[in-house]
Design an enzyme around this catalytic site. Structure first.
Site, PDB file in Angstrom:
ATOM      1  N   CYS A 125      13.172   3.927   1.492  1.00 22.28           N
ATOM      2  CA  CYS A 125      13.335   5.348   1.138  1.00 22.28           C
ATOM      3  C   CYS A 125      14.203   5.990   2.210  1.00 22.28           C
ATOM      4  CB  CYS A 125      11.985   6.037   0.985  1.00 22.28           C
ATOM      5  SG  CYS A 125      10.982   5.990   2.442  1.00 22.28           S
ATOM      6  N   ALA A 176       0.838  -1.214   0.000  1.00 21.05           N
ATOM      7  CA  ALA A 176       0.000   0.000   0.000  1.00 21.05           C
ATOM      8  C   ALA A 176       0.865   1.252   0.000  1.00 21.05           C
ATOM      9  CB  ALA A 176      -0.908  -0.004   1.227  1.00 21.05           C
ATOM     10  N   PRO A 177       0.427   2.340  -0.673  1.00 23.10           N
ATOM     11  CA  PRO A 177      -0.849   2.502  -1.375  1.00 23.10           C
ATOM     12  C   PRO A 177      -0.898   1.884  -2.779  1.00 23.10           C
ATOM     13  CG  PRO A 177       0.405   4.548  -1.460  1.00 23.10           C
ATOM     14  CD  PRO A 177       1.193   3.608  -0.595  1.00 23.10           C
ATOM     15  N   GLY A 178       0.240   1.390  -3.302  1.00 26.58           N
ATOM     16  CA  GLY A 178       0.154   0.662  -4.567  1.00 26.58           C
ATOM     17  C   GLY A 178       1.009   1.226  -5.685  1.00 26.58           C
TER      18      GLY A 178
HETATM   19  N1  SAM Z   1       5.311  -0.099  -1.882  1.00 26.74           N
HETATM   20  C1  SAM Z   1       4.381   0.957  -1.525  1.00 26.74           C
HETATM   21  C2  SAM Z   1       4.196   1.876  -2.710  1.00 26.74           C
HETATM   22  O1  SAM Z   1       5.101   1.949  -3.559  1.00 26.74           O
HETATM   23  O2  SAM Z   1       3.135   2.501  -2.830  1.00 26.74           O
HETATM   24  C3  SAM Z   1       4.832   1.693  -0.274  1.00 26.74           C
HETATM   25  C4  SAM Z   1       5.112   0.764   0.864  1.00 26.74           C
HETATM   26  S1  SAM Z   1       5.507   1.548   2.368  1.00 26.74           S
HETATM   27  C5  SAM Z   1       7.109   2.057   2.135  1.00 26.74           C
HETATM   28  C6  SAM Z   1       5.687   0.186   3.455  1.00 26.74           C
HETATM   29  C7  SAM Z   1       4.417  -0.563   3.766  1.00 26.74           C
HETATM   30  O3  SAM Z   1       4.747  -1.615   4.687  1.00 26.74           O
HETATM   31  C8  SAM Z   1       3.343   0.268   4.438  1.00 26.74           C
HETATM   32  O4  SAM Z   1       2.148   0.206   3.698  1.00 26.74           O
HETATM   33  C9  SAM Z   1       3.168  -0.383   5.804  1.00 26.74           C
HETATM   34  O5  SAM Z   1       1.832  -0.398   6.243  1.00 26.74           O
HETATM   35  C10 SAM Z   1       3.663  -1.793   5.573  1.00 26.74           C
HETATM   36  N2  SAM Z   1       4.139  -2.456   6.822  1.00 26.74           N
HETATM   37  C11 SAM Z   1       4.294  -1.933   8.043  1.00 26.74           C
HETATM   38  N3  SAM Z   1       4.721  -2.868   8.913  1.00 26.74           N
HETATM   39  C12 SAM Z   1       4.838  -4.006   8.231  1.00 26.74           C
HETATM   40  C13 SAM Z   1       5.208  -5.329   8.573  1.00 26.74           C
HETATM   41  N4  SAM Z   1       5.570  -5.647   9.800  1.00 26.74           N
HETATM   42  N5  SAM Z   1       5.202  -6.253   7.600  1.00 26.74           N
HETATM   43  C14 SAM Z   1       4.850  -5.936   6.341  1.00 26.74           C
HETATM   44  N6  SAM Z   1       4.494  -4.699   5.968  1.00 26.74           N
HETATM   45  C15 SAM Z   1       4.482  -3.755   6.889  1.00 26.74           C
END
Ligand code: SAM
Length: 458
Positions: free
Chosen positions: A230, A111-113
């Site tokens: 990031c 998320a968000p995708g």
């Molecule tokens: N890849 C997405 C994009 O390009 O739109 C952004 C991803 S964001 C950097 C990281 C995501 O990891 C968040 O949506 C968060 O909710 C999720 N997250 C948080 N804790 C996590 C966990 N323990 N295991 C897997 N995902 C997790």
């Protein structure tokens, strides 16, 4: 504008990573506004009118001179493009330059995708993507973006990485865009600056290891793992390469770079060879801070095929018989290759070539969306879904009507509206030929089928 205040410990960490002179350039870049960029959806024909310049490492990504109101652009609501910062669009270059084989992909933290819609475009009809998000409310946003993108090759799940254990060796590619300390987002996101501390960084790094300890095992022999953050620090980046190569057998992958892109390659020595990481600094590239590495599972690593589930059983999903399937395909003009399921009386379609993978996934994971939801069939009539409207599947048999901007916005706001010249019955409204959604014209009244929860409130 006064200078952005950076955390002191962060400053000393960057100083030792960059040296004094470069650090000053870095600091001044952090004080400049980020550039707005978008990635076009190649499956939806759209020609933006804004002045744009190409993002050097991408075919579909463009910088915009100014930031328009995306919410008030019907083309955005129709999934014609995704607003995404330039560095992360580098994933497109990785996929294309390495010619990573298409197949069954997983985006574990989706998320968000942003990266999921990118993977979806790359796969087209030659693969299936499982886009997973652990946080329920964020899985909902991910689902909306998958629907808008419209390719019908995404399964949205809402699971903890632990739940994927039965799918070890199952995926041709696993992407983990890990939750991180967000140093690369400091100029875009003041909250990231406030939350940052050395302790938070350690916490992020150990959470990443917990996630990657599961993710590494999900890649099949010969498959790829992409890990990105990031953030700039080594603990969340190069150290992860050490961790992954200690836990699993992986081979290094080097990404071809154009030197004018100014992306910084770092080399990580391990007992299994030299691995590579790629860092995007805001004073060197036009984009936010980003780090990415690619690793390959040796061909000899264990793999799991979906197998065949005889008599597919699921608590809420029912597979539709082959005869009904064939009749539906020819009725809807879908040119074969669909596999159909019903869920709460609604019909869903996924690509036939991946239905075994899908059925296996559905046995283990919590599904939030999959393929394309077509809608409900009542006797001989369809009640078409919004998902179908936004998908790239044909909608033959339905009338369409091209709206102007005011009509499109009235529709997206769910305002009461009358549209002169609209045919009777179900009508697919379009804007610049992009499907927006359905209305039903009853003659004396117009029913708007745009989803309430998506209504634009501006
Ligand atoms: N890849 C997405 C994009 O390009 O739109 C952004 C991803 S964001 C950097 C990281 C995501 O990891 C968040 O949506 C968060 O909710 C999720 N997250 C948080 N804790 C996590 C966990 N323990 N295991 C897997 N995902 C997790």
């Amino acid at each position: 504008m006064s200078d952005i205040q950076l955390p002191i410990d962060f400053e000393s960490q960057m100083l030792s990573l960059l040296g004094k002179q470069e650090f000053e350039a870095f600091k001044s870049a952090v004080n400049q506004s980020p550039r707005t960029s978008i990635r076009l959806n190649p499956a939806k024909t759209f020609s933006p009118i804004w002045p744009m310049s190409p993002i050097p490492w991408s075919e579909n990504g463009f910088f915009l001179e100014e930031r328009p109101s995306f919410t008030l652009d019907p083309a955005f609501q129709a999934g014609a493009y995704y607003v995404q910062e330039a560095s992360s669009i580098f994933i497109e270059h990785i996929l294309k330059s390495l010619q990573i084989p298409k197949g069954i992909y997983l985006d574990l933290a989706a998320a968000p995708g942003g990266k999921s819609t990118l993977l979806s475009s790359y796969l087209g009809n030659k693969g299936l993507l499982v886009a997973n998000e652990v946080i329920q409310s964020r899985a909902q946003i991910l689902k909306e973006n998958a629907i808008k993108w419209g390719l019908g090759n995404i399964v949205v799940t809402n699971n903890d990485p632990d739940h994927f254990e039965p799918l070890e060796g199952f995926f041709d590619l696993v992407l983990v865009d890990a939750p991180c300390s967000g140093e690369g987002m400091f100029r875009k996101d003041p909250q990231a600056r406030e939350e940052w501390s050395p302790d938070h960084l350690i916490l992020c790094s150990s959470r990443q290891k917990r996630i990657m300890d599961k993710a590494g095992a999900l890649v099949k022999g010969g498959g790829y793992l992409i890990y990105s953050t990031c953030t700039f620090n080594k603990q969340e980046n190069e150290e992860m390469i050490h961790f992954l190569t200690e836990e699993f057998a992986f081979e290094p992958v080097q990404i071809p770079l154009d030197p004018t892109w100014n992306i910084v390659e770092s080399q990580v020595e391990t007992p299994d060879g030299t691995f590579f990481g790629y860092r995007f600094f805001p004073h060197k590239v036009e984009g936010e801070g980003f780090f990415v590495t690619v690793l390959k599972r040796p061909d000899s690593a264990s793999s799991q095929d979906p197998g065949r589930i005889k008599d597919f059983k699921h608590p809420v999903l029912k597979s539709i018989g082959e005869r009904d399937e064939k009749a539906m395909e020819s009725e809807l003009g879908f040119e074969g290759n669909g596999k159909y399921y019903s869920l709460n009386d609604s019909i869903f379609r996924i690509n036939w070539n991946y239905f075994r993978h899908f059925e296996k996934i559905s046995q283990h994971l919590s599904l939030r969306y999959f393929g394309v939801e077509l809608g409900k069939k009542q006797k001989n009539d369809w009640i078409p879904s919004h998902e179908w409207a936004l998908s790239t599947l044909p909608k033959s048999g339905f009338s369409t009507f091209e709206t102007n901007l005011d009509q499109a916005l009235d529709f997206l706001r769910k305002n009461e509206q009358q549209i002169p010249g609209l045919p009777l019955g179900w009508v697919l409204l379009t804007y610049q030929n992009l499907p927006l959604g359905w209305v039903k014209n009853l003659g004396n009244r117009l029913n708007n089928y745009f989803p309430k929860e998506w209504r634009i409130r501006m």
